[in-house]
Scaffold this motif. Structure first.
Motif, PDB file in Angstrom:
ATOM      1  N   MET A   1      62.475   0.902  45.046  1.00 27.10           N
ATOM      2  CA  MET A   1      61.546   1.733  44.521  1.00 27.10           C
ATOM      3  C   MET A   1      62.903   2.057  42.754  1.00 27.10           C
ATOM      4  O   MET A   1      63.501   2.659  42.795  1.00 27.10           O
ATOM      5  CB  MET A   1      61.088   3.658  44.183  1.00 27.10           C
ATOM      6  N   LYS A   2      62.747   1.561  41.790  1.00 34.01           N
ATOM      7  CA  LYS A   2      63.887   2.188  40.994  1.00 34.01           C
ATOM      8  C   LYS A   2      63.959   3.642  40.309  1.00 34.01           C
ATOM      9  O   LYS A   2      62.614   4.051  40.500  1.00 34.01           O
ATOM     10  CB  LYS A   2      63.840   1.257  39.524  1.00 34.01           C
ATOM     11  N   LEU A   3      65.309   4.014  40.581  1.00 32.16           N
ATOM     12  CA  LEU A   3      65.305   5.554  40.519  1.00 32.16           C
ATOM     13  C   LEU A   3      65.466   6.081  39.230  1.00 32.16           C
ATOM     14  O   LEU A   3      66.459   5.114  38.459  1.00 32.16           O
ATOM     15  CB  LEU A   3      66.500   6.052  41.219  1.00 32.16           C
ATOM     16  N   SER A   4      64.792   7.072  38.276  1.00 33.34           N
ATOM     17  CA  SER A   4      65.578   7.278  37.087  1.00 33.34           C
ATOM     18  C   SER A   4      66.641   8.397  36.819  1.00 33.34           C
ATOM     19  O   SER A   4      66.295   9.838  37.632  1.00 33.34           O
ATOM     20  CB  SER A   4      63.804   7.150  36.314  1.00 33.34           C
ATOM     21  N   SER A   5      66.939   8.294  35.938  1.00 30.31           N
ATOM     22  CA  SER A   5      68.270   9.874  35.661  1.00 30.31           C
ATOM     23  C   SER A   5      67.021  11.102  35.142  1.00 30.31           C
ATOM     24  O   SER A   5      65.888  10.664  34.496  1.00 30.31           O
ATOM     25  CB  SER A   5      69.263   9.101  34.746  1.00 30.31           C
ATOM     26  N   PHE A   6      67.906  11.833  34.816  1.00 32.19           N
ATOM     27  CA  PHE A   6      67.572  12.489  34.742  1.00 32.19           C
ATOM     28  C   PHE A   6      67.096  12.762  32.536  1.00 32.19           C
ATOM     29  O   PHE A   6      68.456  12.658  32.295  1.00 32.19           O
ATOM     30  CB  PHE A   6      67.857  14.588  34.813  1.00 32.19           C
ATOM     31  N   THR A   7      66.085  14.002  32.193  1.00 30.62           N
ATOM     32  CA  THR A   7      66.055  13.661  30.740  1.00 30.62           C
ATOM     33  C   THR A   7      66.467  15.066  30.072  1.00 30.62           C
ATOM     34  O   THR A   7      66.232  15.658  30.892  1.00 30.62           O
ATOM     35  CB  THR A   7      64.866  12.762  30.311  1.00 30.62           C
ATOM     36  N   ASP A   8      66.296  14.573  29.014  1.00 32.33           N
ATOM     37  CA  ASP A   8      66.425  16.323  28.677  1.00 32.33           C
ATOM     38  C   ASP A   8      65.034  17.313  28.622  1.00 32.33           C
ATOM     39  O   ASP A   8      65.323  18.616  28.305  1.00 32.33           O
ATOM     40  CB  ASP A   8      66.796  16.489  26.606  1.00 32.33           C
ATOM     41  N   ALA A   9      64.054  16.247  29.043  1.00 32.06           N
ATOM     42  CA  ALA A   9      62.915  17.275  28.942  1.00 32.06           C
ATOM     43  C   ALA A   9      62.899  17.994  30.438  1.00 32.06           C
ATOM     44  O   ALA A   9      62.154  19.062  30.601  1.00 32.06           O
ATOM     45  CB  ALA A   9      61.511  16.574  28.814  1.00 32.06           C
ATOM     46  N   ASP A  10      63.274  17.013  31.356  1.00 36.09           N
ATOM     47  CA  ASP A  10      63.280  17.754  32.275  1.00 36.09           C
ATOM     48  C   ASP A  10      64.049  18.957  32.620  1.00 36.09           C
ATOM     49  O   ASP A  10      64.042  19.833  32.518  1.00 36.09           O
ATOM     50  CB  ASP A  10      64.526  16.881  33.761  1.00 36.09           C
ATOM     51  N   PHE A  11      65.748  18.938  31.764  1.00 35.37           N
ATOM     52  CA  PHE A  11      66.081  20.373  31.845  1.00 35.37           C
ATOM     53  C   PHE A  11      65.567  21.530  30.684  1.00 35.37           C
ATOM     54  O   PHE A  11      65.958  22.241  31.198  1.00 35.37           O
ATOM     55  CB  PHE A  11      67.910  19.848  30.702  1.00 35.37           C
ATOM     56  N   ASN A  12      64.709  20.790  29.826  1.00 28.55           N
ATOM     57  CA  ASN A  12      63.926  22.132  28.961  1.00 28.55           C
ATOM     58  C   ASN A  12      62.894  23.121  29.789  1.00 28.55           C
ATOM     59  O   ASN A  12      62.599  23.839  29.319  1.00 28.55           O
ATOM     60  CB  ASN A  12      63.884  20.947  28.190  1.00 28.55           C
ATOM     61  N   VAL A  13      62.427  22.253  31.089  1.00 28.46           N
ATOM     62  CA  VAL A  13      61.425  22.975  31.845  1.00 28.46           C
ATOM     63  C   VAL A  13      62.242  24.052  31.300  1.00 28.46           C
ATOM     64  O   VAL A  13      60.947  25.294  32.133  1.00 28.46           O
ATOM     65  CB  VAL A  13      61.107  21.737  33.071  1.00 28.46           C
ATOM     66  N   PHE A  14      62.951  24.444  31.534  1.00 26.36           N
ATOM     67  CA  PHE A  14      64.198  25.586  32.284  1.00 26.36           C
ATOM     68  C   PHE A  14      63.748  26.654  31.932  1.00 26.36           C
ATOM     69  O   PHE A  14      64.877  28.232  31.639  1.00 26.36           O
ATOM     70  CB  PHE A  14      65.220  25.746  33.241  1.00 26.36           C
ATOM     71  N   LYS A  15      63.403  26.417  30.133  1.00 22.47           N
ATOM     72  CA  LYS A  15      63.069  27.362  29.139  1.00 22.47           C
ATOM     73  C   LYS A  15      61.783  27.765  28.507  1.00 22.47           C
ATOM     74  O   LYS A  15      61.440  28.431  28.335  1.00 22.47           O
ATOM     75  CB  LYS A  15      63.442  26.452  27.905  1.00 22.47           C
ATOM     76  N   ILE A  16      60.654  27.360  29.609  1.00 21.30           N
ATOM     77  CA  ILE A  16      59.951  27.471  29.746  1.00 21.30           C
ATOM     78  C   ILE A  16      59.469  28.569  30.280  1.00 21.30           C
ATOM     79  O   ILE A  16      60.138  29.137  31.480  1.00 21.30           O
ATOM     80  CB  ILE A  16      58.590  25.898  30.096  1.00 21.30           C
ATOM     81  N   ASP A  17      58.888  30.501  28.966  1.00 20.26           N
ATOM     82  CA  ASP A  17      57.933  31.216  29.491  1.00 20.26           C
ATOM     83  C   ASP A  17      57.369  30.912  30.520  1.00 20.26           C
ATOM     84  O   ASP A  17      56.196  29.874  30.523  1.00 20.26           O
ATOM     85  CB  ASP A  17      58.176  32.024  28.507  1.00 20.26           C
ATOM     86  N   GLY A  18      57.193  31.976  31.430  1.00 19.30           N
ATOM     87  CA  GLY A  18      56.414  32.842  32.166  1.00 19.30           C
ATOM     88  C   GLY A  18      56.120  32.247  33.863  1.00 19.30           C
ATOM     89  O   GLY A  18      56.607  29.964  33.817  1.00 19.30           O
ATOM     90  N   PHE A  19      56.080  32.135  34.677  1.00 17.61           N
ATOM     91  CA  PHE A  19      56.364  31.226  36.374  1.00 17.61           C
ATOM     92  C   PHE A  19      55.122  30.001  35.980  1.00 17.61           C
ATOM     93  O   PHE A  19      56.020  29.267  36.596  1.00 17.61           O
ATOM     94  CB  PHE A  19      55.473  32.344  37.137  1.00 17.61           C
ATOM     95  N   GLU A  20      54.194  30.507  35.955  1.00 19.17           N
ATOM     96  CA  GLU A  20      52.801  28.799  35.781  1.00 19.17           C
ATOM     97  C   GLU A  20      52.960  28.086  35.654  1.00 19.17           C
ATOM     98  O   GLU A  20      52.905  26.696  35.350  1.00 19.17           O
ATOM     99  CB  GLU A  20      51.418  30.035  36.021  1.00 19.17           C
ATOM    100  N   ARG A  22      56.054  27.330  33.647  1.00 22.10           N
ATOM    101  CA  ARG A  22      57.519  26.381  34.141  1.00 22.10           C
ATOM    102  C   ARG A  22      57.244  25.562  35.149  1.00 22.10           C
ATOM    103  O   ARG A  22      57.397  24.337  36.228  1.00 22.10           O
ATOM    104  CB  ARG A  22      58.588  27.393  34.290  1.00 22.10           C
ATOM    105  N   MET A  23      56.461  26.675  36.541  1.00 20.89           N
ATOM    106  CA  MET A  23      56.181  25.603  38.007  1.00 20.89           C
ATOM    107  C   MET A  23      54.912  24.641  37.756  1.00 20.89           C
ATOM    108  O   MET A  23      55.867  23.565  38.210  1.00 20.89           O
ATOM    109  CB  MET A  23      55.630  26.436  38.955  1.00 20.89           C
ATOM    110  N   GLU A  24      54.060  24.270  36.737  1.00 21.43           N
ATOM    111  CA  GLU A  24      53.397  23.117  36.616  1.00 21.43           C
ATOM    112  C   GLU A  24      54.563  22.305  36.091  1.00 21.43           C
ATOM    113  O   GLU A  24      53.973  21.130  36.665  1.00 21.43           O
ATOM    114  CB  GLU A  24      52.794  23.679  35.698  1.00 21.43           C
ATOM    115  N   ALA A  25      55.124  22.646  34.809  1.00 17.07           N
ATOM    116  CA  ALA A  25      56.148  21.686  34.035  1.00 17.07           C
ATOM    117  C   ALA A  25      57.067  20.974  34.995  1.00 17.07           C
ATOM    118  O   ALA A  25      57.290  19.630  34.620  1.00 17.07           O
ATOM    119  CB  ALA A  25      56.920  21.920  33.104  1.00 17.07           C
ATOM    120  N   LEU A  26      57.153  21.755  36.055  1.00 24.96           N
ATOM    121  CA  LEU A  26      58.343  21.169  37.106  1.00 24.96           C
ATOM    122  C   LEU A  26      57.513  19.892  37.968  1.00 24.96           C
ATOM    123  O   LEU A  26      58.646  19.539  38.398  1.00 24.96           O
ATOM    124  CB  LEU A  26      58.953  23.031  37.974  1.00 24.96           C
TER     125      LEU A  26
END
Length: 206
Positions: A1-20, A22-26
């Motif tokens: 399986m080819k592994l993908s690196s992390f993207t800006d969208a991944d890092f931006n998950v931690f900007k999402i407000d609200g527990f549920e 952010r957890m969903e996006a994570l």
């Protein structure tokens, strides 16, 4: 399986407000990548350490209100958990990726390990790569670059591990967000492999 690196969208998950939210996006964006890294690196670490290593993707199960500010996959020699054992981690905060060898506050042999580290202080101080970093608390993003660390300061971290109940020790490498986003999956895997190879002596001391 080819592994993908992390993207800006991944890092931006931690900007999402609200527990549920952010957890969903994570779970949607980051957890599958951590899972893939877990499958890839568990056999590598098993070979490097000489004992079976199991991957554990962080579930953040104890959290109900405060959304996680970081997430990770941990590797340890127990299929049921990792916090009580010396372990490895790959994970990310909003600002960077981290690759750690870690002994955290739940570890049962912390004081013994602290003594071993203190005995080997000179060789650890000399052999740790200059671009590596240390931390005494896995819940904070702040680190101490090895190149800025005096030998006495490293000794103090090792002594603290022996005497302070909440003390931890982590050693490893950080990849800044901009650099991580620009890396190919292959480059990322190569870098992590290189870091794990350099952390194995610490794991074997533990």
């Amino acid at each position: 399986m080819k592994l993908s690196s992390f993207t800006d969208a991944d890092f931006n998950v931690f900007k999402i407000d609200g527990f549920e939210d952010r957890m969903e996006a994570l779970k949607e964006n980051i957890s599958p990548k951590l899972d893939a890294l877990g499958h890839h690196f568990a056999p590598t670490l098993s070979t490097l350490t000489g004992s079976e290593m199991y991957a554990h993707v962080a579930k953040h199960a104890r959290r109900t209100v405060n959304p996680p500010k970081d997430t990770w996959v941990a590797f340890a020699g127990n299929s049921r958990g990792y916090k009580m054992l010396p372990h490895f981690q790959i994970g990310l905060w909003e600002t960077h990726v981290f690759v750690w060898f870690a002994v955290i506050y739940e570890a049962t042999n912390k004081a013994e390990f602290g003594k071993t580290l203190e005995k080997k202080l000179t060789s650890i101080y000399k052999d740790t790569p200059k671009d590596f970093v240390w931390s005494g608390d896995h819940t904070k993003p702040d680190v101490i670059p090895h190149k800025n660390l005096k030998k006495e300061e490293l000794k103090a971290l090792f002594e603290r591990l022996q005497t302070v109940k909440k003390a931890e020790i982590l050693c490893g490498y950080q990849i800044p967000r901009e650099e991580a986003v620009a890396m190919s999956g292959d480059d990322f895997v190569k870098k992590v492999e290189q870091v794990f190879n350099q952390l194995i002596p610490l794991y074997k001391m533990a």
